[in-house]
Design a protein around this motif. Structure first.
Motif, short mmCIF file in Angstrom:
data_model
loop_
_atom_site.label_atom_id
_atom_site.label_comp_id
_atom_site.label_asym_id
_atom_site.label_seq_id
_atom_site.Cartn_x
_atom_site.Cartn_y
_atom_site.Cartn_z
N GLY A 129 9.21 8.26 -3.70
CA GLY A 129 8.76 7.33 -4.72
C GLY A 129 9.77 7.05 -5.82
O GLY A 129 9.50 6.24 -6.72
N SER A 130 10.93 7.71 -5.76
CA SER A 130 11.96 7.49 -6.79
C SER A 130 12.67 6.16 -6.59
O SER A 130 12.90 5.73 -5.45
N ASN A 189 0.83 -1.20 0.00
CA ASN A 189 0.00 0.00 0.00
C ASN A 189 0.86 1.26 0.00
O ASN A 189 0.58 2.23 -0.72
N ARG A 190 1.93 1.23 0.78
CA ARG A 190 2.84 2.38 0.83
C ARG A 190 3.55 2.56 -0.52
O ARG A 190 3.69 3.69 -1.00
N LEU A 191 3.99 1.45 -1.10
CA LEU A 191 4.64 1.54 -2.40
C LEU A 191 3.70 2.08 -3.46
O LEU A 191 4.11 2.84 -4.35
N PHE A 192 2.44 1.69 -3.38
CA PHE A 192 1.43 2.21 -4.32
C PHE A 192 1.32 3.73 -4.19
O PHE A 192 1.31 4.45 -5.20
N LEU A 193 1.26 4.21 -2.96
CA LEU A 193 1.14 5.65 -2.72
C LEU A 193 2.39 6.39 -3.20
O LEU A 193 2.30 7.39 -3.93
N TYR A 194 3.57 5.91 -2.79
CA TYR A 194 4.82 6.61 -3.09
C TYR A 194 5.09 6.66 -4.60
O TYR A 194 5.38 7.71 -5.16
N THR A 195 5.01 5.50 -5.24
CA THR A 195 5.38 5.44 -6.66
C THR A 195 4.33 6.09 -7.56
O THR A 195 4.67 6.65 -8.60
N SER A 196 3.07 6.02 -7.17
CA SER A 196 2.02 6.68 -7.96
C SER A 196 2.15 8.19 -7.86
O SER A 196 2.00 8.91 -8.86
N PRO A 228 19.64 1.44 9.66
CA PRO A 228 19.80 2.63 10.51
C PRO A 228 20.16 2.28 11.95
O PRO A 228 19.72 1.26 12.49
N ALA A 229 20.97 3.12 12.53
CA ALA A 229 21.34 2.96 13.94
C ALA A 229 20.19 3.46 14.82
O ALA A 229 19.17 3.97 14.32
N LYS A 230 20.34 3.31 16.11
CA LYS A 230 19.32 3.77 17.04
C LYS A 230 19.08 5.27 16.87
O LYS A 230 20.02 6.04 16.65
N ASP A 231 17.83 5.67 16.94
CA ASP A 231 17.41 7.07 16.77
C ASP A 231 17.58 7.56 15.33
O ASP A 231 17.54 8.77 15.09
N MET A 232 17.77 6.65 14.39
CA MET A 232 17.80 6.99 12.97
C MET A 232 16.64 6.28 12.29
O MET A 232 16.14 5.26 12.78
N ALA A 233 16.19 6.83 11.19
CA ALA A 233 15.05 6.24 10.48
C ALA A 233 15.44 5.90 9.05
O ALA A 233 16.24 6.62 8.43
N PRO A 234 14.89 4.83 8.51
CA PRO A 234 15.19 4.48 7.11
C PRO A 234 14.57 5.51 6.16
O PRO A 234 13.56 6.15 6.49
N ASN A 235 15.18 5.69 5.00
CA ASN A 235 14.64 6.62 4.00
C ASN A 235 14.30 5.93 2.68
O ASN A 235 13.92 6.58 1.72
N VAL A 236 14.46 4.60 2.65
CA VAL A 236 14.06 3.82 1.48
C VAL A 236 13.38 2.54 1.95
O VAL A 236 13.50 2.16 3.12
N MET A 237 12.68 1.88 1.04
CA MET A 237 12.11 0.57 1.33
C MET A 237 12.28 -0.32 0.12
O MET A 237 12.46 0.17 -1.01
N VAL A 238 12.26 -1.63 0.35
CA VAL A 238 12.45 -2.57 -0.75
C VAL A 238 11.17 -2.69 -1.56
O VAL A 238 10.06 -2.54 -1.04
N CYS A 239 11.35 -2.96 -2.85
CA CYS A 239 10.22 -3.17 -3.74
C CYS A 239 10.60 -4.25 -4.75
O CYS A 239 11.56 -4.08 -5.49
#
Length: 369
Positions: free
Chosen positions: A149-150, A2-9, A262-273
């Motif tokens: 979405g890139s 669902n997230r990939l649908f939103l981001y890439t669209s 990501p280390a503690k207190d860091m957040a990811p900025n990409v996801m696998v697709c």
């Protein structure tokens, strides 16, 4: 999904998208079925990959007017192949199709990377990670700016369907000396170790360039190493036969395997697709940095617990178009000149390494339930 649908669209709408367009995508995401969302995500990703391949042709081909005749990905001069891929991973037989590799501009990887940045707004760099842990090593960085979405990177290397797991180097302890493995939801494993950092040419590649495994800290094998070495199934390239595939080893996006958790207190900025590349797109093939172990032959498998078994039932859902199963990293927000971080989602059923901090325990449980 669902997230990939939103981001890439949203990304496909472009920079001129209006708020009403975003609202419409959100509305569609709540109504579309999972199957419909998966198909749309594949279309969105493929559109971006197509643009990337077009840019690469514009940069590398000596004369754009003769791109169709010069592009070796058309493979008109190569020998016939089964299932669109002729491959023997681990084969030591000489490759005789190097004459089919068309000439490209003599650009170094760095030069090609910078020219791609001029066209797309970003490229990738590999340099020491900012994560403060001795095992972090090299990290993947975005040089430039990318929208949400890139497609940021492609996971390169050799793909193994469950039917060929035992041919993954080091089997059954495949991850003992190889940190560059990733698994898709459908069970496909991608081994990026033989790809390494790519190369400086467009060449016939068969994925057999595995580096020598590192020994333990004392410089020798311990008892456990010797036991697993005896149990391991060595690669038998002669079993499957075939040839390599002409790939662009200077590919500036083929570095997804260098993204750190990501280390503690860091957040990811990409996801696998997951990305299913249609092998009918021959003009794009040279820029997809993957080859399939076993000539890409499809073997229907069924999972029982943690084990995969061959299924003898007919598969009526096999796609008409042959595909190569790959994987890309998609931006979950705007990224600007920073390190790429990916949630590894390691199994909570096994002991995790000391450097691993869960990003979302609930997501990990869903992934491995």
């Amino acid at each position: 999904m669902n997230r990939l649908f939103l981001y890439t669209s949203y990304n496909r709408l472009g920079k001129n998208a209006e708020e009403a367009d975003a609202d419409e995508i959100i509305d569609l995401a709540t109504k579309a079925s999972l199957d419909e969302q998966q198909k749309q995500v594949q279309e969105n990703i493929h559109a971006q990959i197509n643009n990337f391949c077009t840019h690469m042709d514009d940069i590398l081909l000596p004369d754009s007017n003769t791109a169709d005749t010069l592009n070796p990905s058309s493979e008109r001069n190569t020998a016939p192949r089964r299932s669109g891929l002729g491959l023997a991973v681990g084969s030591t037989a000489p490759l005789h199709d190097n004459h089919a590799v068309a000439k490209t501009k003599p650009l170094k990887h760095f030069e090609l990377s910078q020219k791609l940045k001029d066209l797309t707004g970003y490229t990738l760099e590999i340099k020491p990670s900012q994560i403060q842990h001795e095992d972090a090593g090299q990290g993947l960085y975005l040089d430039g700016e990318a929208d949400v979405g890139s497609v940021i990177a492609i996971y390169p290397g050799v793909t193994y369907s469950p039917a060929y797991y035992r041919y993954i180097p080091g089997y059954p302890r495949v991850d003992l000396k190889n940190p560059y493995l990733i698994t898709r939801y459908d069970g496909t494993v991608i081994n990026a170790q033989p790809w390494g950092t790519g190369g400086e040419t467009r060449e016939m590649w068969d994925g057999s360039s595995f580096p020598e495994p590192r020994l333990n800290a004392e410089g020798g094998e311990n008892g456990s190493d010797r036991v697993w070495k005896l149990l391991s199934k060595p690669l038998d390239g002669s079993r499957v036969g075939g040839k390599g595939v002409i790939l662009e080893r200077r590919n500036p996006l083929a570095f997804a395997h260098f993204a750190n958790h990501p280390a503690k207190d860091m957040a990811p900025n990409v996801m696998v697709c997951p990305y299913d590349f249609p092998l009918t797109e021959k003009n794009m093939r040279t820029y997809i940095p993957n080859i399939s172990f076993g000539n890409g032959d499809a073997v229907r498998m069924k999972k029982f617990g943690t084990f995969w078994f061959k299924s003898w039932k007919s598969n009526s859902t096999v796609a008409d178009v042959p595909i190569l199963k790959s994987l890309v990293l998609v931006a979950t927000r705007e990224i600007s000149n920073e390190e790429i971080l990916l949630n590894y989602r390691l199994s909570n059923l096994k002991r995790r390494p000391s450097w691993y901090t869960p990003v979302d325990e609930e997501e990990d449980r869903r992934r491995w339930s």
